[in-house]
Design a protein around this motif. Structure first.
Motif, short mmCIF file in Angstrom:
data_model
loop_
_atom_site.label_atom_id
_atom_site.label_comp_id
_atom_site.label_asym_id
_atom_site.label_seq_id
_atom_site.Cartn_x
_atom_site.Cartn_y
_atom_site.Cartn_z
N GLN A 191 0.83 -1.21 0.00
CA GLN A 191 0.00 0.00 0.00
C GLN A 191 0.86 1.27 0.00
OE1 GLN A 191 -3.60 -0.12 -0.23
NE2 GLN A 191 -3.06 1.94 -0.94
N THR A 192 1.92 1.26 0.78
CA THR A 192 2.82 2.42 0.82
C THR A 192 3.47 2.64 -0.54
OG1 THR A 192 3.25 2.04 3.15
CG2 THR A 192 4.86 3.39 1.97
N PHE A 193 3.93 1.56 -1.17
CA PHE A 193 4.55 1.67 -2.49
C PHE A 193 3.52 2.15 -3.51
CE2 PHE A 193 5.84 0.08 -6.63
CZ PHE A 193 7.12 0.58 -6.71
N PHE A 194 2.34 1.58 -3.48
CA PHE A 194 1.25 1.99 -4.38
C PHE A 194 0.99 3.49 -4.23
CE2 PHE A 194 -3.15 2.92 -5.29
CZ PHE A 194 -3.41 2.23 -6.47
N ASP A 195 0.80 3.93 -3.00
CA ASP A 195 0.49 5.35 -2.74
C ASP A 195 1.61 6.27 -3.22
OD1 ASP A 195 -1.89 4.49 -1.58
OD2 ASP A 195 -1.15 4.70 0.48
N GLY A 196 2.85 5.81 -3.13
CA GLY A 196 3.98 6.65 -3.49
C GLY A 196 4.30 6.68 -4.98
N THR A 197 3.69 5.78 -5.75
CA THR A 197 4.03 5.70 -7.18
C THR A 197 2.85 5.88 -8.12
OG1 THR A 197 3.79 3.29 -7.17
CG2 THR A 197 6.01 4.17 -6.76
N VAL A 198 1.65 5.64 -7.67
CA VAL A 198 0.52 5.57 -8.59
C VAL A 198 0.20 6.90 -9.28
CG1 VAL A 198 -1.37 6.01 -6.94
CG2 VAL A 198 -1.73 4.45 -8.89
N CYS A 233 4.48 -4.76 -13.14
CA CYS A 233 3.63 -3.56 -13.23
C CYS A 233 3.48 -2.78 -11.94
CB CYS A 233 2.27 -3.92 -13.78
SG CYS A 233 1.24 -4.90 -12.66
N GLY A 234 3.88 -3.35 -10.79
CA GLY A 234 3.73 -2.60 -9.54
C GLY A 234 2.31 -2.15 -9.33
N SER A 235 2.11 -0.85 -9.16
CA SER A 235 0.79 -0.29 -8.86
C SER A 235 -0.21 -0.43 -10.00
CB SER A 235 0.93 1.19 -8.50
OG SER A 235 1.33 1.93 -9.65
N GLY A 236 0.28 -0.67 -11.21
CA GLY A 236 -0.60 -0.70 -12.37
C GLY A 236 -0.75 0.65 -13.04
N ARG A 237 -0.05 1.64 -12.55
CA ARG A 237 -0.13 3.01 -13.08
C ARG A 237 0.08 3.05 -14.59
NH1 ARG A 237 4.95 5.41 -11.20
NH2 ARG A 237 5.69 4.13 -12.92
N ASP A 238 1.12 2.38 -15.06
CA ASP A 238 1.46 2.45 -16.47
C ASP A 238 0.50 1.61 -17.31
OD1 ASP A 238 3.56 4.03 -15.53
OD2 ASP A 238 4.94 2.33 -15.47
N ALA A 239 0.15 0.43 -16.81
CA ALA A 239 -0.82 -0.41 -17.52
C ALA A 239 -2.13 0.34 -17.73
CB ALA A 239 -1.05 -1.71 -16.75
N LEU A 264 -3.75 -4.83 -5.69
CA LEU A 264 -3.91 -3.38 -5.79
C LEU A 264 -3.97 -2.95 -7.26
CD1 LEU A 264 -1.48 -2.26 -2.95
CD2 LEU A 264 -3.98 -2.02 -2.96
N ALA A 265 -3.12 -3.53 -8.09
CA ALA A 265 -3.11 -3.18 -9.52
C ALA A 265 -4.41 -3.61 -10.20
CB ALA A 265 -1.91 -3.82 -10.21
N ARG A 266 -4.94 -4.77 -9.83
CA ARG A 266 -6.23 -5.21 -10.40
C ARG A 266 -7.34 -4.23 -10.04
NH1 ARG A 266 -5.93 -11.62 -8.76
NH2 ARG A 266 -4.59 -12.27 -10.49
N GLU A 267 -7.38 -3.84 -8.77
CA GLU A 267 -8.39 -2.87 -8.32
C GLU A 267 -8.26 -1.55 -9.06
OE1 GLU A 267 -8.77 -1.87 -4.11
OE2 GLU A 267 -8.34 -3.98 -3.65
N TYR A 268 -7.05 -1.07 -9.19
CA TYR A 268 -6.80 0.24 -9.78
C TYR A 268 -7.06 0.26 -11.29
CZ TYR A 268 -4.37 4.52 -11.07
OH TYR A 268 -4.05 5.75 -11.58
N THR A 269 -6.67 -0.81 -11.98
CA THR A 269 -6.74 -0.81 -13.45
C THR A 269 -8.00 -1.44 -14.00
OG1 THR A 269 -5.65 -2.97 -13.67
CG2 THR A 269 -4.23 -1.01 -13.60
N GLY A 270 -8.59 -2.36 -13.25
CA GLY A 270 -9.69 -3.13 -13.79
C GLY A 270 -9.21 -4.22 -14.74
#
Length: 191
Positions: free
Chosen positions: A11-18, A44-50, A72-78
């Motif tokens: 969660q910390t990594f997600f919040d810091g990169t997304v 893909c980490g947070s999924g930001r780029d995907a 987290l990436a599934r939730e964020y990207t769908g």
């Protein structure tokens, strides 16, 4: 070690990169892709780029080795982000583009050639591949994560080991996160 870090700090990594603005890097990569191209976000980490590539109209597949990051990436990207490692990559000429943003840097140097070969095999002929590493020339551990750093010479040597790959762009950037001042080596490879 590195996987445990991402499991424990997902969660910390997600919040810091997304929310980091990567648009300049996206432009450099996507100008070599046809509309609707098939893109793999490898590690893909947070999924930001995907998510960004999906919103641009590309067909995107993504994977990460951390089950916590995958969720987290599934939730964020769908997207149906897969739980897998680079060693699990077995696709053959499936992707028009591969995106490895700050992901290959966790692969031990001794394993990097094999991982690069697997990803090169997954890239279609004339495909484009973006890679980035923290700038340096060794391996190290920092706060529970291992890093394989690269400079221009090491990256060129590594790429020469895979004869169908060519470096066609190589450049340095400062870390896109405002609180960081690390230097990154970036490259576009062509098959």
């Amino acid at each position: 070690m590195t996987l445990k870090y991402y499991q424990d700090n997902a969660q910390t990594f997600f919040d810091g990169t997304v929310k980091v603005d990567m648009s300049s890097l996206y432009e450099t990569f996507t100008k070599h892709l046809a509309p609707g191209a098939r893109v793999l976000d490898a590690g893909c980490g947070s999924g930001r780029d995907a998510k960004a590539f999906q919103e641009m109209g590309y067909q995107v597949e993504a994977f990460d080795a951390s089950s916590a990051m995958v969720e987290l990436a599934r939730e964020y990207t769908g997207l149906p982000v897969q739980l897998m490692t680079f060693a699990d990559v077995e696709w053959k000429e499936k992707f028009d583009g591969i995106w490895c943003c700050a992901s290959l840097l966790h692969v031990p140097a001794v394993e990097l050639s094999d991982v690069m070969r697997r990803l090169a095999d997954a890239l279609k002929p004339d495909g484009v591949w973006y890679v980035s590493f923290k700038y340096g020339d060794g391996e190290r551990e920092v706060d529970g994560r291992r890093f394989t750093d690269m400079d221009e010479g090491r990256l060129r040597t590594l790429t020469r080991e895979i004869k169908e790959l060519d470096i066609f762009e190589l450049w340095m950037t400062k870390d896109k996160r405002p609180q960081r001042n690390e230097v990154w080596v970036n490259s576009l490879l062509k098959k």
